[in-house]
Design a protein around this motif. Structure first.
Motif, short mmCIF file in Angstrom:
data_model
loop_
_atom_site.label_atom_id
_atom_site.label_comp_id
_atom_site.label_asym_id
_atom_site.label_seq_id
_atom_site.Cartn_x
_atom_site.Cartn_y
_atom_site.Cartn_z
N LEU A 39 0.40 24.57 1.16
CA LEU A 39 1.76 24.43 0.64
C LEU A 39 2.04 22.98 0.25
CD1 LEU A 39 3.89 26.68 3.04
CD2 LEU A 39 2.83 27.27 0.85
N PHE A 40 2.83 22.82 -0.80
CA PHE A 40 3.23 21.49 -1.28
C PHE A 40 4.47 21.05 -0.51
CE2 PHE A 40 5.63 18.84 -4.37
CZ PHE A 40 4.69 17.83 -4.56
N LYS A 41 4.30 20.08 0.40
CA LYS A 41 5.39 19.63 1.27
C LYS A 41 5.42 18.10 1.31
CE LYS A 41 6.02 22.12 5.02
NZ LYS A 41 5.79 22.81 6.32
N PRO A 42 6.12 17.47 0.36
CA PRO A 42 6.16 16.01 0.30
C PRO A 42 6.72 15.36 1.56
CG PRO A 42 7.02 16.98 -1.71
CD PRO A 42 6.88 18.10 -0.74
N GLU A 43 7.52 16.10 2.32
CA GLU A 43 8.12 15.52 3.53
C GLU A 43 7.07 15.10 4.54
OE1 GLU A 43 8.52 20.09 3.81
OE2 GLU A 43 8.76 18.51 2.29
N ARG A 44 5.85 15.55 4.41
CA ARG A 44 4.78 15.11 5.31
C ARG A 44 4.63 13.59 5.27
NH1 ARG A 44 1.38 19.99 5.85
NH2 ARG A 44 1.50 21.22 3.91
N PHE A 45 4.97 12.99 4.13
CA PHE A 45 4.73 11.57 3.92
C PHE A 45 6.01 10.74 3.89
CE2 PHE A 45 1.03 13.80 2.40
CZ PHE A 45 -0.01 13.04 2.91
N LEU A 46 7.11 11.31 4.35
CA LEU A 46 8.34 10.54 4.48
C LEU A 46 8.36 9.84 5.84
CD1 LEU A 46 10.94 13.02 2.94
CD2 LEU A 46 9.98 10.96 1.89
N GLY A 54 8.90 8.79 9.46
CA GLY A 54 9.01 9.64 10.64
C GLY A 54 7.88 10.63 10.73
N ASN A 55 7.42 11.11 9.59
CA ASN A 55 6.28 12.04 9.56
C ASN A 55 4.97 11.32 9.23
OD1 ASN A 55 7.95 14.24 10.12
ND2 ASN A 55 8.34 14.63 7.94
N ARG A 56 5.06 10.37 8.32
CA ARG A 56 3.85 9.64 7.91
C ARG A 56 3.17 8.97 9.10
NH1 ARG A 56 2.13 6.95 3.08
NH2 ARG A 56 4.01 7.62 1.98
N SER A 78 0.83 -1.20 0.00
CA SER A 78 0.00 0.00 0.00
C SER A 78 0.86 1.24 0.00
CB SER A 78 -0.93 0.00 1.22
OG SER A 78 -1.68 1.18 1.29
N PHE A 79 0.27 2.34 -0.55
CA PHE A 79 0.99 3.62 -0.59
C PHE A 79 1.05 4.25 0.79
CE2 PHE A 79 -3.43 4.46 -0.92
CZ PHE A 79 -3.64 5.67 -0.33
N ARG A 80 0.34 3.70 1.75
CA ARG A 80 0.39 4.22 3.10
C ARG A 80 0.21 3.06 4.06
NH1 ARG A 80 -4.57 4.23 5.34
NH2 ARG A 80 -6.32 3.91 3.93
N LYS A 81 0.63 3.23 5.29
CA LYS A 81 0.46 2.21 6.30
C LYS A 81 -0.94 2.30 6.90
CE LYS A 81 4.60 0.54 5.93
NZ LYS A 81 4.78 -0.80 5.35
N GLU A 82 -1.61 1.17 6.98
CA GLU A 82 -2.95 1.16 7.54
C GLU A 82 -2.90 0.97 9.05
OE1 GLU A 82 -4.61 -2.03 5.12
OE2 GLU A 82 -5.88 -0.54 4.17
N THR A 83 -3.93 1.46 9.72
CA THR A 83 -4.03 1.26 11.16
C THR A 83 -4.44 -0.18 11.44
OG1 THR A 83 -6.36 1.86 11.24
CG2 THR A 83 -4.76 3.66 11.40
N ARG A 136 2.92 9.94 12.01
CA ARG A 136 2.26 10.88 12.92
C ARG A 136 0.93 11.41 12.37
NH1 ARG A 136 7.77 12.68 14.14
NH2 ARG A 136 7.65 14.35 12.57
N LEU A 137 0.57 11.00 11.17
CA LEU A 137 -0.71 11.44 10.61
C LEU A 137 -1.85 10.89 11.45
CD1 LEU A 137 -0.17 10.90 6.77
CD2 LEU A 137 0.08 13.02 8.08
N VAL A 138 -2.85 11.73 11.68
CA VAL A 138 -4.03 11.30 12.45
C VAL A 138 -4.84 10.35 11.58
CG1 VAL A 138 -6.14 12.06 13.60
CG2 VAL A 138 -4.06 13.47 13.71
N PRO A 139 -5.17 9.16 12.09
CA PRO A 139 -5.94 8.20 11.28
C PRO A 139 -7.23 8.80 10.76
CG PRO A 139 -5.12 7.14 13.28
CD PRO A 139 -4.81 8.61 13.41
N TYR A 140 -7.57 8.44 9.52
CA TYR A 140 -8.80 8.86 8.85
C TYR A 140 -8.83 10.33 8.47
CZ TYR A 140 -10.14 4.40 10.90
OH TYR A 140 -10.17 3.08 11.29
N THR A 141 -7.69 11.01 8.48
CA THR A 141 -7.64 12.38 7.99
C THR A 141 -6.98 12.43 6.61
OG1 THR A 141 -5.50 12.83 9.05
CG2 THR A 141 -7.49 13.32 10.32
N TYR A 142 -6.54 11.29 6.11
CA TYR A 142 -5.95 11.21 4.77
C TYR A 142 -6.69 10.11 4.03
CZ TYR A 142 -2.54 10.78 0.99
OH TYR A 142 -1.94 10.73 -0.23
N LEU A 143 -7.55 10.50 3.09
CA LEU A 143 -8.49 9.56 2.47
C LEU A 143 -8.55 9.67 0.95
CD1 LEU A 143 -11.40 10.21 4.98
CD2 LEU A 143 -9.87 8.23 5.01
N PRO A 144 -7.43 9.63 0.25
CA PRO A 144 -7.49 9.77 -1.21
C PRO A 144 -8.24 8.63 -1.89
CG PRO A 144 -5.31 9.06 -0.52
CD PRO A 144 -6.05 9.43 0.73
#
Length: 507
Positions: free
Chosen positions: A422-429, A431-433, A268-273, A435-443
């Motif tokens: 702002l376009f900041k790809p480092e949000r998803f590198l 260490g940062n990824r 997956s493009f992101r880690k699931e909870t 820390r994302l709050v679950p269910y706030t990123y839903l592409p």
């Protein structure tokens, strides 16, 4: 004595009947307009016929969405809601949706078609579909103004990919015309979709999708199915497209299904909870107990191909256009990505293969941030499968009620994403990824009903970016609009008026 009605009396009678009829219609149309107000929930005032959808035809959806969220959702948003929404809402243009055990049957059959081994076969089709796109870039880079229309560029690429992968055919003019119709809804169709009661539209079998386009793709699909059924099996082994995968797919045992889900989740493009993983596993774990068909019929294969088309064509071409636009406006990010692509391919002796794609971590971050900033789908909708009480508010979401998930608003909420514009790809590198709050990123949604074609769409997107960024540099041009101008389309989709950049060939 006989009653002799005069013209005046007839006029008064007709007027009273008309007033009564109008009043009845008005009451029917507005009977639920104070539903939330009576429960202490503030919100915009609905209009007869249109409800709260009228502005969508005149103002970009993303603007009305932000305003609505600020007035309603801030006090109600509860991250545990997703456990209750087991069903997608079935829009009138959706001919692919199933519910309950039938959904489990279809999903269990289709899920294994997106595992690593199947994607590897489709990888070569995608890779070979990029030649025309590269030729257009080469021509644009040689011209005096060096400008390129990104929507047209990537629309051609994704059209070629989906035509070959889903329908095993070439994207000729007839194919392109019918494909365009699937995503260009006339105003009157959208008007009826929003204003006429669903039970009546279902009765007359109304759909937003044009019947002619649907008949075209049905004809292609049925013809190919019949052709391949009559073909010797040893020759069919040379077909590696999505259609062949669907024809060969069958309902597997729960153990095999679990392995397929794990394979997809791991890539997956992101880690699931943990909650999401449990939901995904449990959703199909008991599907073998359902005594349904073990394979897809012609209508189900067509429905999956059309669904596949919607994910692989329009949304993917938009994602590529927005991503390239962001790279042009952020040259440092573009050079970092270019260096990663070159280094990764050089480490494999210059060979670009399927195994190279997941190694490009910054590429993944670039795409993830673009999906946050310019997600093509601005809102998702789900139907409650049971009554649900919102925490201690006493407010009940009733079974069958449709709930809008404000994806755009969540992705642009500074509470979750500081400096959200702002376009900041480092949000998803790394260490940062985490820390994302679950269910706030839903592409692509989340849970069992998430977009099953997400892996295909992301692979298609990554191959295109690897191909173009390795050879070309995108820059601002005279026609590059900052910021982008979005259009009102009457649907929760992101539509931009024009996306163009300059292009230079790398030495």
């Amino acid at each position: 004595m006989a009653y002799d009605s005069t013209p005046t009396q007839l006029t008064i009678g007709l007027a009273l009947i008309s007033v009564g009829l109008i009043g009845t219609i008005y009451f029917y149309l507005t009977r639920n307009h104070k539903y939330w107000q009576k429960r202490g929930v503030p919100g915009p005032q609905p209009w007869p016929f249109f409800g709260t959808y009228l502005k969508q035809f005149f103002v970009p959806f993303l603007e009305t969405e932000i305003a609505m969220v600020q007035s309603i959702w801030q006090n109600l948003w509860n991250l545990r809601w997703f456990k209750t929404w087991h069903h997608r809402w079935r829009p009138r243009f959706d001919q692919t949706n199933h519910v309950g055990e039938e959904w489990k049957r279809v999903r269990s059959i289709v899920t294994p078609t997106f595992t690593s081994s199947k994607m590897k076969n489709l990888f070569h089709i995608m890779k070979n579909s990029s030649n025309d796109m590269l030729e257009k870039l080469e021509k644009a880079a040689a011209e005096e103004n060096r400008e390129i229309d990104l929507k047209k560029l990537y629309g051609g690429y994704t059209m070629n990919v989906i035509a070959k992968c889903a329908f095993a055919t070439e994207a000729d003019s007839e194919f392109e015309n019918n494909a365009t119709q699937l995503f260009t809804f006339p105003f009157w169709r959208k008007f009826l979709d929003y204003t006429v009661p669903m039970w009546w539209l279902d009765f007359i079998k109304f759909t937003v999708l044009p019947q002619g386009a649907m008949d075209f793709f049905r004809s292609i699909t049925v013809g190919l199915i019949n052709q391949r059924v009559s073909t010797n099996q040893q020759y069919r082994e040379h077909y590696h497209d999505f259609l062949e995968l669907l024809m060969n797919a069958k309902r597997l045992g729960s153990g095999e299904i679990s392995k397929s889900i794990k394979d997809i989740d791991d890539a997956s493009f992101r880690k699931e909870t943990d909650d999401e993983k449990t939901l995904n596993q449990n959703a199909l774990s008991d599907t073998t107990a359902y005594d349904g068909k073990k394979k897809l019929d012609e209508n189900e294969i067509l429905a999956q191909c059309v669904l596949f088309f919607s994910v692989g064509f329009e949304t993917s071409s938009q994602l590529l256009a927005y991503c390239t636009y962001c790279l042009a406006l952020n040259p440092d990010c573009q050079e970092t990505l270019h260096n990663e692509i070159v280094e990764t391919i050089n480490s494999n002796h210059g060979e670009f293969n399927y195994n190279m794609v997941p190694k490009m971590i910054y590429l993944d971050a670039i795409i993830s941030e673009t999906l946050r900033l310019y997600n093509p789908v601005l809102r998702m909708e789900r139907q409650a499968s049971e009554n649900y009480t919102l925490g201690s508010t006493g407010i009940i979401i009733e079974k069958g009620m449709i709930v809008g998930i404000p994806v755009w608003a969540l992705h642009h909420d500074p509470q979750y994403y500081p400096e959200p514009d702002l376009f900041k790809p480092e949000r998803f590198l790394a260490g940062n990824r985490e820390r994302l709050v679950p269910y706030t990123y839903l592409p692509f949604g989340t849970g069992p009903r998430n977009c099953i074609g997400a892996r295909f769409a992301l692979l298609e997107t990554k191959i295109a970016l690897i191909k173009v960024v390795s050879k070309y540099r995108f820059v601002e041009s005279k026609t590059t609009r900052i910021p982008l101008r979005f259009l009102p389309v009457g649907r929760p989709l992101l539509r931009c008026e024009h996306i163009a950049t300059g292009v230079e060939k790398r030495l």
